[in-house]
Design a protein around this motif. Structure first.
Motif, PDB file in Angstrom:
ATOM      1  N   THR A 113     -41.362  68.008  27.873  1.00 14.78           N
ATOM      2  CA  THR A 113     -40.805  68.450  26.352  1.00 14.78           C
ATOM      3  C   THR A 113     -41.546  67.814  25.336  1.00 14.78           C
ATOM      4  O   THR A 113     -42.037  68.270  24.474  1.00 14.78           O
ATOM      5  CB  THR A 113     -39.254  67.988  26.272  1.00 14.78           C
ATOM      6  OG1 THR A 113     -38.517  68.783  27.127  1.00 14.78           O
ATOM      7  CG2 THR A 113     -38.891  68.143  24.693  1.00 14.78           C
ATOM      8  N   ILE A 114     -41.908  66.564  25.610  1.00 17.17           N
ATOM      9  CA  ILE A 114     -42.628  65.746  24.533  1.00 17.17           C
ATOM     10  C   ILE A 114     -43.822  66.041  24.600  1.00 17.17           C
ATOM     11  O   ILE A 114     -44.482  66.471  23.380  1.00 17.17           O
ATOM     12  CB  ILE A 114     -42.794  64.126  24.993  1.00 17.17           C
ATOM     13  CG1 ILE A 114     -41.229  63.412  24.961  1.00 17.17           C
ATOM     14  CG2 ILE A 114     -43.748  63.344  24.308  1.00 17.17           C
ATOM     15  CD1 ILE A 114     -41.348  62.225  25.469  1.00 17.17           C
ATOM     16  N   SER A 115     -44.640  66.382  25.549  1.00 14.19           N
ATOM     17  CA  SER A 115     -45.971  67.092  25.630  1.00 14.19           C
ATOM     18  C   SER A 115     -46.022  68.420  24.971  1.00 14.19           C
ATOM     19  O   SER A 115     -46.950  68.622  24.084  1.00 14.19           O
ATOM     20  CB  SER A 115     -46.151  67.469  27.142  1.00 14.19           C
ATOM     21  OG  SER A 115     -47.704  68.047  27.360  1.00 14.19           O
ATOM     22  N   ALA A 116     -44.954  69.388  25.093  1.00 11.57           N
ATOM     23  CA  ALA A 116     -44.997  70.596  24.334  1.00 11.57           C
ATOM     24  C   ALA A 116     -44.981  70.577  23.002  1.00 11.57           C
ATOM     25  O   ALA A 116     -45.433  71.244  22.182  1.00 11.57           O
ATOM     26  CB  ALA A 116     -43.871  71.446  25.110  1.00 11.57           C
ATOM     27  N   ILE A 117     -44.115  69.459  22.511  1.00 13.90           N
ATOM     28  CA  ILE A 117     -43.906  69.419  21.038  1.00 13.90           C
ATOM     29  C   ILE A 117     -44.960  68.916  20.420  1.00 13.90           C
ATOM     30  O   ILE A 117     -45.456  69.236  19.492  1.00 13.90           O
ATOM     31  CB  ILE A 117     -42.589  68.330  20.685  1.00 13.90           C
ATOM     32  CG1 ILE A 117     -41.317  69.390  21.167  1.00 13.90           C
ATOM     33  CG2 ILE A 117     -42.495  68.154  19.387  1.00 13.90           C
ATOM     34  CD1 ILE A 117     -40.169  68.322  21.144  1.00 13.90           C
TER      35      ILE A 117
END
Length: 201
Positions: free
Chosen positions: A127-131
């Motif tokens: 999630t952090i990576s995608a954002i």
């Protein structure tokens, strides 16, 4: 020679699949994107290997061999170095096959699943990576890459969202991404962590 150089640099192509530069290498991703992608893919492959049957190990070996040999064969035939012409996204389907093979259960009656804690950890990382990847890419187009990743007074030179306010759009995107990714990994938690249904009692 060229062969040994490409062999030693080939992991650069692999890590680019899960967190490298986008497009024609014109939008570099922050290191956290690559880190998260490598960690999650590595964890999924480890989980698969730890519970794999002999046939599954053979299938994974074939998929891994294709992941290495296909780009190497083309690079060598065209006298190219890793990073020239062949982009990481070109071999994304081969990595997908490898991870999917690792995710198969040797017992058809039982799906290979994840424990809750690793599922939450991997979902949170992705999630952090995608954002971060989303914001890095959109910032490259609306303001350019010469600005810091987080800047309160980012000058917007182009709005691709029909002049809609950027802050609400980004918040909705971040929340939707988190819900979808973490939800997906939680769905894949182990059967032991699932509540027992009344029908099974």
């Amino acid at each position: 020679g060229l062969f040994l150089t490409n062999v030693t640099q080939l992991p650069q192509l692999f890590q680019g699949i899960v967190g490298g530069a986008l497009g024609w290498f014109d939008t570099a991703m922050p290191a956290i994107v690559t880190f998260a992608g490598v960690m999650v893919v590595g964890a999924l492959l480890y989980r698969g290997l730890a519970q794999a049957s002999v046939r599954q190990i053979v299938a994974m070996a074939i998929a891994a061999s294709a992941l290495v040999l296909v780009p190497m064969a083309y690079l060598q035939s065209q006298n190219l170095n890793v990073g020239e012409l062949v982009q990481p996204r070109y071999i994304l389907p081969l990595l997908t096959v490898l991870v999917a093979t690792a995710g198969l259960s040797s017992n058809p009656a039982r799906r290979l699943t994840l424990a809750r804690a690793p599922a939450i950890a991997m979902g949170s990382l992705l999630t952090i990576s995608a954002i971060v990847a989303y914001w890095t890419n959109i910032q490259r187009y609306i303001a350019g890459q010469q600005h810091p990743l987080i800047e309160g007074t980012l000058p917007i030179k182009w709005n691709p969202l029909l002049d809609l306010p950027m802050i609400p759009i980004n918040i909705v995107t971040a929340v939707a991404t988190g819900v979808w990714i973490i939800g997906l990994f939680l769905w894949a938690r182990t059967a032991e962590d699932r509540p027992v249904s009344n029908a099974g009692r």
